[in-house]
Design a protein around this motif. Sequence first.
Motif, PDB file in Angstrom:
ATOM      1  N   ASP A 114       0.830  -1.206   0.000  1.00 56.31           N
ATOM      2  CA  ASP A 114       0.000   0.000   0.000  1.00 56.31           C
ATOM      3  C   ASP A 114       0.867   1.260   0.000  1.00 56.31           C
ATOM      4  O   ASP A 114       0.544   2.251  -0.674  1.00 56.31           O
ATOM      5  CB  ASP A 114      -0.918   0.004   1.223  1.00 56.31           C
ATOM      6  CG  ASP A 114      -2.056  -0.996   1.091  1.00 56.31           C
ATOM      7  OD1 ASP A 114      -2.327  -1.437  -0.046  1.00 56.31           O
ATOM      8  OD2 ASP A 114      -2.659  -1.351   2.130  1.00 56.31           O
ATOM      9  N   THR A 117       2.493   1.684  -3.444  1.00 58.61           N
ATOM     10  CA  THR A 117       1.439   2.075  -4.384  1.00 58.61           C
ATOM     11  C   THR A 117       1.091   3.549  -4.230  1.00 58.61           C
ATOM     12  O   THR A 117       0.949   4.286  -5.228  1.00 58.61           O
ATOM     13  CB  THR A 117       0.185   1.213  -4.155  1.00 58.61           C
ATOM     14  OG1 THR A 117       0.509  -0.164  -4.373  1.00 58.61           O
ATOM     15  CG2 THR A 117      -0.933   1.624  -5.102  1.00 58.61           C
ATOM     16  N   GLN A 122      -0.449   5.725  -7.538  1.00 61.26           N
ATOM     17  CA  GLN A 122      -1.502   4.846  -8.026  1.00 61.26           C
ATOM     18  C   GLN A 122      -2.683   4.862  -7.064  1.00 61.26           C
ATOM     19  O   GLN A 122      -2.516   5.003  -5.854  1.00 61.26           O
ATOM     20  CB  GLN A 122      -0.973   3.410  -8.162  1.00 61.26           C
ATOM     21  CG  GLN A 122       0.158   3.244  -9.152  1.00 61.26           C
ATOM     22  CD  GLN A 122       0.635   1.806  -9.244  1.00 61.26           C
ATOM     23  OE1 GLN A 122       0.099   0.911  -8.575  1.00 61.26           O
ATOM     24  NE2 GLN A 122       1.641   1.563 -10.065  1.00 61.26           N
ATOM     25  N   GLU A 123      -3.878   4.710  -7.613  1.00 61.61           N
ATOM     26  CA  GLU A 123      -5.067   4.659  -6.776  1.00 61.61           C
ATOM     27  C   GLU A 123      -5.285   3.246  -6.243  1.00 61.61           C
ATOM     28  O   GLU A 123      -5.017   2.256  -6.928  1.00 61.61           O
ATOM     29  CB  GLU A 123      -6.303   5.092  -7.582  1.00 61.61           C
ATOM     30  CG  GLU A 123      -6.278   6.556  -8.003  1.00 61.61           C
ATOM     31  CD  GLU A 123      -7.558   6.947  -8.711  1.00 61.61           C
ATOM     32  OE1 GLU A 123      -8.458   6.088  -8.831  1.00 61.61           O
ATOM     33  OE2 GLU A 123      -7.660   8.105  -9.140  1.00 61.61           O
ATOM     34  N   ARG A 124      -5.739   3.181  -5.000  1.00 59.90           N
ATOM     35  CA  ARG A 124      -6.078   1.881  -4.410  1.00 59.90           C
ATOM     36  C   ARG A 124      -7.500   1.516  -4.824  1.00 59.90           C
ATOM     37  O   ARG A 124      -8.456   2.221  -4.513  1.00 59.90           O
ATOM     38  CB  ARG A 124      -5.977   1.938  -2.891  1.00 59.90           C
ATOM     39  CG  ARG A 124      -4.555   2.062  -2.356  1.00 59.90           C
ATOM     40  CD  ARG A 124      -4.552   2.027  -0.841  1.00 59.90           C
ATOM     41  NE  ARG A 124      -5.187   0.822  -0.335  1.00 59.90           N
ATOM     42  CZ  ARG A 124      -5.476   0.602   0.942  1.00 59.90           C
ATOM     43  NH1 ARG A 124      -5.211   1.541   1.845  1.00 59.90           N
ATOM     44  NH2 ARG A 124      -6.042  -0.529   1.324  1.00 59.90           N
ATOM     45  N   THR A 125      -7.622   0.420  -5.522  1.00 53.49           N
ATOM     46  CA  THR A 125      -8.934  -0.037  -5.984  1.00 53.49           C
ATOM     47  C   THR A 125      -9.424  -1.172  -5.085  1.00 53.49           C
ATOM     48  O   THR A 125      -8.612  -1.951  -4.567  1.00 53.49           O
ATOM     49  CB  THR A 125      -8.855  -0.533  -7.438  1.00 53.49           C
ATOM     50  OG1 THR A 125      -7.857  -1.565  -7.533  1.00 53.49           O
ATOM     51  CG2 THR A 125      -8.464   0.616  -8.359  1.00 53.49           C
ATOM     52  N   PRO A 126     -10.734  -1.261  -4.870  1.00 55.20           N
ATOM     53  CA  PRO A 126     -11.272  -2.365  -4.063  1.00 55.20           C
ATOM     54  C   PRO A 126     -10.879  -3.717  -4.659  1.00 55.20           C
ATOM     55  O   PRO A 126     -10.848  -3.895  -5.876  1.00 55.20           O
ATOM     56  CB  PRO A 126     -12.783  -2.139  -4.124  1.00 55.20           C
ATOM     57  CG  PRO A 126     -12.949  -0.694  -4.465  1.00 55.20           C
ATOM     58  CD  PRO A 126     -11.786  -0.354  -5.346  1.00 55.20           C
ATOM     59  N   ARG A 127     -10.580  -4.669  -3.798  1.00 56.53           N
ATOM     60  CA  ARG A 127     -10.155  -5.991  -4.261  1.00 56.53           C
ATOM     61  C   ARG A 127     -10.789  -7.050  -3.371  1.00 56.53           C
ATOM     62  O   ARG A 127     -10.980  -6.828  -2.164  1.00 56.53           O
ATOM     63  CB  ARG A 127      -8.634  -6.112  -4.218  1.00 56.53           C
ATOM     64  CG  ARG A 127      -8.049  -5.730  -2.890  1.00 56.53           C
ATOM     65  CD  ARG A 127      -6.551  -5.634  -2.924  1.00 56.53           C
ATOM     66  NE  ARG A 127      -6.048  -5.196  -1.627  1.00 56.53           N
ATOM     67  CZ  ARG A 127      -5.142  -5.841  -0.912  1.00 56.53           C
ATOM     68  NH1 ARG A 127      -4.631  -6.958  -1.366  1.00 56.53           N
ATOM     69  NH2 ARG A 127      -4.721  -5.377   0.244  1.00 56.53           N
ATOM     70  N   ARG A 204       0.371  -2.252  -6.442  1.00 61.44           N
ATOM     71  CA  ARG A 204      -0.850  -2.974  -6.816  1.00 61.44           C
ATOM     72  C   ARG A 204      -0.956  -3.119  -8.333  1.00 61.44           C
ATOM     73  O   ARG A 204      -1.491  -4.106  -8.826  1.00 61.44           O
ATOM     74  CB  ARG A 204      -2.074  -2.229  -6.269  1.00 61.44           C
ATOM     75  CG  ARG A 204      -2.106  -2.133  -4.751  1.00 61.44           C
ATOM     76  CD  ARG A 204      -2.157  -3.486  -4.086  1.00 61.44           C
ATOM     77  NE  ARG A 204      -2.161  -3.372  -2.625  1.00 61.44           N
ATOM     78  CZ  ARG A 204      -2.098  -4.402  -1.809  1.00 61.44           C
ATOM     79  NH1 ARG A 204      -1.992  -5.626  -2.287  1.00 61.44           N
ATOM     80  NH2 ARG A 204      -2.103  -4.220  -0.506  1.00 61.44           N
ATOM     81  N   ARG A 205      -0.435  -2.123  -9.072  1.00 61.93           N
ATOM     82  CA  ARG A 205      -0.316  -2.249 -10.524  1.00 61.93           C
ATOM     83  C   ARG A 205       1.181  -2.301 -10.843  1.00 61.93           C
ATOM     84  O   ARG A 205       1.863  -1.270 -10.806  1.00 61.93           O
ATOM     85  CB  ARG A 205      -0.988  -1.067 -11.236  1.00 61.93           C
ATOM     86  CG  ARG A 205      -2.480  -1.007 -11.052  1.00 61.93           C
ATOM     87  CD  ARG A 205      -3.136  -0.182 -12.165  1.00 61.93           C
ATOM     88  NE  ARG A 205      -2.615   1.176 -12.220  1.00 61.93           N
ATOM     89  CZ  ARG A 205      -3.121   2.195 -11.537  1.00 61.93           C
ATOM     90  NH1 ARG A 205      -4.149   2.002 -10.735  1.00 61.93           N
ATOM     91  NH2 ARG A 205      -2.606   3.394 -11.649  1.00 61.93           N
TER      92      ARG A 205
END
Length: 308
Positions: A114, A117, A122-127, A204-205
Amino acid sequence: MTAQRKPWRRVGATLTTYRERDGDHYAAAVTFFSLLALVPLIMVAVSVAGFVLAGDRLLAAELDRVIDGSLPPEVAGQVTDIVHTVVGERGRIGLLALAVAAYSGWSWISNVRDAVTAMLGQERTPRPLVRGIVADVLALVGVGLAMTVSFGLAALTGAVGTWLLHLTGLDGGFAQVLLVAGSLLLGLAANWLVIAWCLARLPRRPLPLRSTLRPAGAAAVGLGAIQQAGGLYLHLVGRSPAVATFGTLVGVLLFGYLIVRWLLMVAVWITVRDEPPAGTLGADVRYAGTTLGAGASAELVVRTLTGR
């Protein structure tokens, strides 16, 4: 960001972006979770020591003798009771430590990912929870393997070099300097590979590995400098038994935080461009190699001057 930005402007932009992305908060959080993750690992080591003592009665008796001879009677009795309790409860301690280590390890790598990221913008997207846990565990395994291979190769190469020097009778002089310089360069190269892999795969990406080679080279040199400063600090603190315990604890906290902070700043640096990408992979490797070589030379000079 515009291309061909002056280096000092890029530094200023990096620091500004780092603050805007709450870099110090993430660095403090990662440092805390790193220290927290060490507790179950220490418990695992204690459990292993218990199994070793349980299987070697002579070693256990020798340990009791050393404790009795080194500590005051009232303290020695308490320490001996603790050792015997560890030996008797070694299985339960080990199982509990492994369970806590699994959770703390996942929590640590999740927070590290986190943080990286966020520093990359980068944006944190729900997973999904299960998919996220699996991805974090795989990332943790990857970091562990990368560190094991890189540092294992560096340590093995240094040991082989020492053995060859001893075999040929070239134990001192210029050959020893070359061995130390080579070991330093290999250590920096190990840091470079681990940092490059982490910067590319922990977000995350994920990023292309090639895009992290240059910043990872600079990060490895900075990490080596912090390690040298930390070693010098612990060496100075160790001269005073009265402050050795608390000084060591403060040093671990301080330099752990500085290392995390430096690596997160490098992650921000990647997103603040001041030059067009290099044309080939070889150019990136040569650039990083030059940086590592300069860092190894500087570290050799520091070690020579400080006698460490």
